[in-house]
Design a protein around this motif. Structure first.
Motif, PDB file in Angstrom:
ATOM      1  N   CYS A   1       1.059  -1.242   0.081  1.00  0.00           N
ATOM      2  CA  CYS A   1      -0.098   0.147  -0.095  1.00  0.00           C
ATOM      3  C   CYS A   1       0.906   1.339   0.082  1.00  0.00           C
ATOM      4  N   HIS A   2       0.228   2.277  -0.810  1.00  0.00           N
ATOM      5  CA  HIS A   2       1.020   3.609  -0.526  1.00  0.00           C
ATOM      6  C   HIS A   2       0.642   4.268   0.923  1.00  0.00           C
ATOM      7  N   HIS A   3      -0.773   4.103   1.182  1.00  0.00           N
ATOM      8  CA  HIS A   3      -1.177   4.591   2.480  1.00  0.00           C
ATOM      9  C   HIS A   3      -2.270   3.762   2.856  1.00  0.00           C
TER      10      HIS A   3
ATOM     11  N   GLU B   1      -3.995   2.234   6.604  1.00  0.00           N
ATOM     12  CA  GLU B   1      -4.576   2.606   7.822  1.00  0.00           C
ATOM     13  C   GLU B   1      -5.261   1.549   8.739  1.00  0.00           C
TER      14      GLU B   1
ATOM     15  N   THR C   1      -8.209   6.524  14.627  1.00  0.00           N
ATOM     16  CA  THR C   1      -7.039   5.878  13.815  1.00  0.00           C
ATOM     17  C   THR C   1      -6.193   5.202  15.010  1.00  0.00           C
TER      18      THR C   1
ATOM     19  N   THR D   1      -0.878   4.085  11.179  1.00  0.00           N
ATOM     20  CA  THR D   1      -0.892   4.398   9.881  1.00  0.00           C
ATOM     21  C   THR D   1       0.473   3.675   9.294  1.00  0.00           C
ATOM     22  N   TYR D   2       0.452   3.828   8.039  1.00  0.00           N
ATOM     23  CA  TYR D   2       1.569   3.378   7.153  1.00  0.00           C
ATOM     24  C   TYR D   2       1.723   4.074   6.048  1.00  0.00           C
ATOM     25  N   LYS D   3       2.754   5.104   6.078  1.00  0.00           N
ATOM     26  CA  LYS D   3       2.803   5.950   4.844  1.00  0.00           C
ATOM     27  C   LYS D   3       4.537   6.220   4.443  1.00  0.00           C
ATOM     28  N   ASN D   4       4.863   6.120   3.237  1.00  0.00           N
ATOM     29  CA  ASN D   4       6.278   6.216   2.687  1.00  0.00           C
ATOM     30  C   ASN D   4       6.994   5.065   3.397  1.00  0.00           C
TER      31      ASN D   4
ATOM     32  N   CYS E   1      -6.524  -0.196   2.759  1.00  0.00           N
ATOM     33  CA  CYS E   1      -5.149   0.121   2.012  1.00  0.00           C
ATOM     34  C   CYS E   1      -5.586   0.761   0.600  1.00  0.00           C
ATOM     35  N   ASP E   2      -5.081   2.046   0.384  1.00  0.00           N
ATOM     36  CA  ASP E   2      -5.470   2.855  -0.555  1.00  0.00           C
ATOM     37  C   ASP E   2      -6.816   3.195  -0.822  1.00  0.00           C
TER      38      ASP E   2
END
Ligand code: NAG
Ligand code: NAG
Length: 315
Positions: free
Chosen positions: A44-46, A48, A58, A61-64, A101-102
């Motif tokens: 995933c790009h982003h 949660e 929330t 989160t998963y980012k970068n 996921c996105d």
């Protein structure tokens, strides 16, 4: 006309989903055990993980390619292998969650189980308790697999591996006793068992049990026998040990005296050494081989008498 048909079928599909509640997967975990939420963020790009309404917050989160666990959740949750892990489930942790996921949502309803502990020995029978009031059907699950589904109309649906091994009381719908009996318990039967009624919408009581399966050892009759053998060995050693030592000492001293009276050379010593060793070594192997012979006879004995527990309904 075609359009109306597709509309109708779409509507029916929605109805179906609502009626069976199959669209929402359910997760479960034992109290104080770890739980890994569904959803892998690596693609995933982003991403949660959220607690769904009414809480609606929330968790992480998963980012970068980096995880962030939100404030207030850092003690309870952690990220492991691109997944969210609840370290030790508390009863308050149950409820609806989702992984996004996105934009793609994966919902999960988490149930935190307080389960009874049950133990069985391989090949024995075990009964797991469950009671319910006014049930229309009953479903027993082992981990996530069906053990059996039994309806008021008498239709039964045993799960794979439980054919002719899983049973309920004959009058279960009258008595409300939906306790599950499993015969000839196997190693693979170990795990979490849950009891539901009314199309898995209502929990039976008690709802969950954890079954531990212990390996079948040699029967108790055999154990008493082998300890009997041990006792005999000990008695033999205690009684005959000193006698042996005394007689050996006597033999050696008389032999040494004989030798001393005839000749007093150095080649005497190896012979006395041999005398010291020889009387003790042959006696022990005899006792050992005796106890070995009796073992297999006893074991086959204890295997024979298994009480055949016949149940009113066996699926
Ligand atoms: C998540 O997905 C990645 C790649 O798709 C995979 O290598 C990894 O093993 C997965 N993690 C888990 C815990 O399944
Ligand atoms: C419920 O049924 C099981 C067998 O299915 C039995 O062992 C148990 O004693 C029953 N419970 C009561 C309270 O009668």
């Amino acid at each position: 006309m075609k359009a109306t048909l597709t509309l109708v079928s779409a509507f029916l599909a929605v109805l179906n989903e609502g009626a069976f509640c199959q669209s929402i997967p359910s997760g479960f975990v034992l109290l104080n055990q770890a739980y890994t939420f569904p959803g892998n963020a690596s693609g995933c790009h982003h991403a949660e993980w959220r607690k769904r309404p009414p809480t609606d917050t929330t968790i992480a989160t998963y980012k970068n390619h980096a995880f962030t666990t939100e404030k207030g959740f850092q003690e309870e949750f952690t990220c492991k292998d691109n997944q969210l892990l609840l370290k030790s489930a508390k009863y308050m942790d149950q409820g609806p969650y989702e992984f996004i996921c996105d934009g793609d949502k994966t919902p999960v309803n988490l149930d935190v189980l307080y389960a009874l502990n049950e133990s069985a020995v391989e090949m024995d029978n075990i009964t797991l308790s469950c009671y319910a009031h006014d049930a229309k059907d009953v479903t027993w699950l082992h981990n996530n697999k069906r053990v059996l589904h039994y309806k008021t109309d008498g239709s039964v649906n045993p799960g794979k591996g439980y054919e002719k091994r899983a049973s309920l009381e004959k009058n279960c719908f009258k008595t409300g006793n939906f306790s599950l009996t499993i015969t000839r318990v196997r190693k693979a039967d170990a795990g979490i068992y849950r009891c539901f009624v009314d199309d898995e919408t209502v929990k039976g009581n008690p709802h969950a049990s954890v079954l531990h399966v212990n390996e079948k050892r040699s029967g108790p009759a055999d154990q008493t026998h082998s300890s009997c053998n041990e006792a005999i060995l000990i008695t033999l050693t205690v009684v005959f040990g000193p006698v042996l030592v005394i007689s050996v000492t006597y033999l050696i001293t008389t032999e040494v005296r004989k030798r001393q009276s005839t000749s007093t050379t150095a080649d005497d010593t190896p012979e006395t050494d041999r005398m010291l060793m020889s009387p003790t070594s042959p006696t022990t192997p005899v006792n050992e081989s005796q106890s070995e012979v009796t073992h297999p006879v006893q074991e086959s004995d204890s295997m024979e008498n298994k009480p055949s527990n016949t149940r009113p309904i066996i699926f």
